[in-house]
Design a protein around this motif. Structure first.
Motif, PDB file in Angstrom:
ATOM      1  N   HIS A  95       0.881  -1.202  -0.196  1.00 25.77           N
ATOM      2  CA  HIS A  95       0.054   0.074  -0.010  1.00 25.77           C
ATOM      3  C   HIS A  95       0.818   1.317  -0.055  1.00 25.77           C
ATOM      4  N   THR A  96       0.536   2.006  -0.964  1.00 25.38           N
ATOM      5  CA  THR A  96       1.463   3.401  -0.919  1.00 25.38           C
ATOM      6  C   THR A  96       0.393   4.398  -0.858  1.00 25.38           C
ATOM      7  N   GLY A  97      -0.525   4.541  -1.886  1.00 20.17           N
ATOM      8  CA  GLY A  97      -1.629   5.451  -1.779  1.00 20.17           C
ATOM      9  C   GLY A  97      -0.936   6.933  -1.834  1.00 20.17           C
ATOM     10  N   THR A  98      -1.576   7.965  -1.045  1.00 24.09           N
ATOM     11  CA  THR A  98      -0.833   9.149  -0.859  1.00 24.09           C
ATOM     12  C   THR A  98      -0.357   9.371   0.763  1.00 24.09           C
ATOM     13  N   ASN A 124      -2.888  -3.311  -9.790  1.00 27.20           N
ATOM     14  CA  ASN A 124      -3.228  -2.469  -8.421  1.00 27.20           C
ATOM     15  C   ASN A 124      -2.327  -1.521  -7.805  1.00 27.20           C
ATOM     16  N   LYS A 125      -1.353  -2.498  -7.681  1.00 28.85           N
ATOM     17  CA  LYS A 125       0.109  -1.778  -6.900  1.00 28.85           C
ATOM     18  C   LYS A 125       0.843  -0.653  -7.848  1.00 28.85           C
ATOM     19  N   GLU A 149      -1.035   1.365 -10.003  1.00 31.20           N
ATOM     20  CA  GLU A 149      -1.808   2.390  -9.797  1.00 31.20           C
ATOM     21  C   GLU A 149      -1.438   3.040  -8.324  1.00 31.20           C
ATOM     22  N   GLN A 150      -1.279   2.250  -7.226  1.00 27.62           N
ATOM     23  CA  GLN A 150      -0.972   2.989  -6.035  1.00 27.62           C
ATOM     24  C   GLN A 150       0.281   3.960  -6.082  1.00 27.62           C
ATOM     25  N   ARG A 193      -0.631   7.005  -8.044  1.00 29.72           N
ATOM     26  CA  ARG A 193      -1.246   8.080  -7.181  1.00 29.72           C
ATOM     27  C   ARG A 193      -0.308   8.617  -6.384  1.00 29.72           C
TER      28      ARG A 193
END
Length: 102
Positions: free
Chosen positions: A2-5, A69-70, A72-73, A76
């Motif tokens: 998980h990296t997200g923001t 998915n990864k 895309e994270q 982002r």
């Protein structure tokens, strides 16, 4: 992963041993992290040190990321960190530099 923001990256596994190997690799690369047990009984490795360390984590692990998915994270995170804010801390600025966004 998980990296997200957020200001950290996470990897979750049912077994602790694979995370120990990843943590050893990250420590050698200057990326501090810790492992703990999550609510769902999975083990979670989490980087420590804010956006700059997350950027280093991305640089060192991105070549091995295979899932959409990864990726895309990561995209982002790169997009968020590239936005310059009026009152931002030095870690965001250094994260941009690490990722070559400056």
């Amino acid at each position: 992963t998980h990296t997200g923001t957020s200001s950290h990256a996470e990897i979750s596994q049912k077994e602790r041993e694979p995370l120990e190997g990843i943590r050893n690799f990250l420590e050698k690369e200057g990326i501090p992290s810790s492992i703990y047990r999550g609510r769902d009984d999975n083990f979670i490795l989490r980087t420590k040190g804010g956006p700059e360390i997350t950027a280093k984590f991305i640089l060192k692990t991105e070549p091995y990321i295979r899932t959409k998915n990864k990726r895309e994270q990561i995209a982002r995170f790169r997009e968020d960190i590239s936005k310059i804010r009026e009152h931002e801390n030095y870690r965001r600025k250094r994260a941009r530099k690490v990722l070559g966004l400056v």
